[in-house]
Design a protein around this motif. Structure first.
Motif, PDB file in Angstrom:
ATOM      1  N   SER A  59      23.714   1.811  51.000  1.00 46.46           N
ATOM      2  CA  SER A  59      22.460   1.274  51.516  1.00 46.46           C
ATOM      3  C   SER A  59      22.635  -0.197  51.861  1.00 46.46           C
ATOM      4  CB  SER A  59      21.349   1.442  50.465  1.00 46.46           C
ATOM      5  OG  SER A  59      20.183   0.729  50.817  1.00 46.46           O
ATOM      6  N   ARG A 107      14.469   6.070  44.235  1.00 45.31           N
ATOM      7  CA  ARG A 107      13.846   5.680  45.501  1.00 45.31           C
ATOM      8  C   ARG A 107      14.843   5.537  46.656  1.00 45.31           C
ATOM      9  NH1 ARG A 107       9.663   1.299  42.700  1.00 45.31           N
ATOM     10  NH2 ARG A 107       8.307   2.891  41.770  1.00 45.31           N
ATOM     11  N   THR A 126      17.526   7.140  49.403  1.00 40.22           N
ATOM     12  CA  THR A 126      17.645   8.382  50.163  1.00 40.22           C
ATOM     13  C   THR A 126      19.082   8.888  50.106  1.00 40.22           C
ATOM     14  OG1 THR A 126      15.895   7.675  51.677  1.00 40.22           O
ATOM     15  CG2 THR A 126      17.351   9.455  52.427  1.00 40.22           C
ATOM     16  N   ASP A 135      14.418  15.128  46.791  1.00 38.62           N
ATOM     17  CA  ASP A 135      13.337  14.188  46.490  1.00 38.62           C
ATOM     18  C   ASP A 135      13.531  13.454  45.166  1.00 38.62           C
ATOM     19  OD1 ASP A 135      12.832  16.238  44.747  1.00 38.62           O
ATOM     20  OD2 ASP A 135      10.807  16.698  45.493  1.00 38.62           O
ATOM     21  N   GLY A 140      16.067  11.493  44.726  1.00 42.26           N
ATOM     22  CA  GLY A 140      16.846  10.316  45.055  1.00 42.26           C
ATOM     23  C   GLY A 140      18.341  10.555  44.942  1.00 42.26           C
TER      24      GLY A 140
END
Length: 256
Positions: A53, A185, A187, A205, A207
């Protein structure tokens, strides 16, 4: 000119004979000789980085430390463990085993292995020198050991004089099932190659859950550019179902 060429040729011949003599006399392979000549050894990891990320910055580091270094860190921590505390926003510690069940040991930063690991941490291109490292700590999670959802940053940095700007979490012992590090949180990536490091069997969902893998590390930045805490860094140490897990935290402290 011819004389100079002759001298260089003789020098190369002598060097070649010397190396060959070393191979024979000391039972060295060419690779052994290179390790000796250039100080390459099995204890020097060659980390590989993967960006998960960019906001927040989260980087996975494969082979951050060697098996020998991990063993040394575990030995350093033995005999120093105490129940892991939690901190309120004023920096005051308290024990809540229902929320955080583990043992913590603080390590001596003067140890040469720790110095080498700290230098390695600061050498990565993604690492930002927000401040100095806090004392290195090791977290020891036995069966049912966990740390529920939490942040590494404080809400009120001025109350404690600063904040934890970034975190390295390094797996130094991973003889367990369960015990993943979950970022609820974030993805999950689409690339299946990440399944080497991430538990791809967990629901999308939930994470991203990193598997406990000896020697590997997760790095993330805890703060926005304005020094506010980044809420996407919410993470948890999932319960250990069998065996034992130990992780080392390298925290960078940024003065308020």
């Amino acid at each position: 000119m011819a004389g100079n060429l002759l001298l260089r040729s003789l020098s190369l011949l002598v060097a070649g004979i010397a190396i060959g003599w070393a191979f024979v006399s000391f039972n060295l392979s060419p690779l052994d000789w290179l390790r000796t000549r250039y100080e390459i050894n099995a204890e020097t990891p060659r980390p590989t980085t993967y960006i998960l990320s960019e906001d927040p910055v989260v980087v996975y580091v494969k082979d951050f430390i060697s098996t020998q270094e991990a063993t040394h860190l575990v030995q350093l921590a033995n005999g120093r463990f105490a129940p892991s505390p939690m901190w309120d926003n004023e920096g005051k510690p308290h024990i809540d085993k229902a929320y955080r069940l583990s043992m913590t040991a603080k390590l001596d930063r003067s140890d040469e292995t720790i110095k080498r690991i700290e230098e390695r941490a600061t050498s990565f291109p993604f690492y930002k020198r927000f401040g100095d490292f806090l004392p290195i700590v090791v977290q020891n999670y036995g069966i049912s050991g966990q740390y529920r959802d939490h942040y590494d940053w404080f809400d009120d940095a001025h109350a404690v004089g600063g904040n934890i700007a970034s975190t390295f979490f390094v797996y130094i012992h991973a003889n367990c099932t369960g015990g993943g590090t979950n970022f609820a949180r974030l993805t999950p990536p689409d690339d299946e190659s990440w399944c080497e490091f991430i538990d791809c069997d967990r629901p999308f969902d939930e994470g991203v859950t990193f598997k406990p893998i000896l020697g590997n590390a997760i790095y993330w930045e805890n703060l926005h550019d304005d020094d506010a805490g980044h809420k996407m860094t919410l993470h948890a140490g999932m319960p250990v179902t069998t065996g034992n897990k130990m992780g080392m935290n390298i925290w960078t402290w940024k003065v308020a």
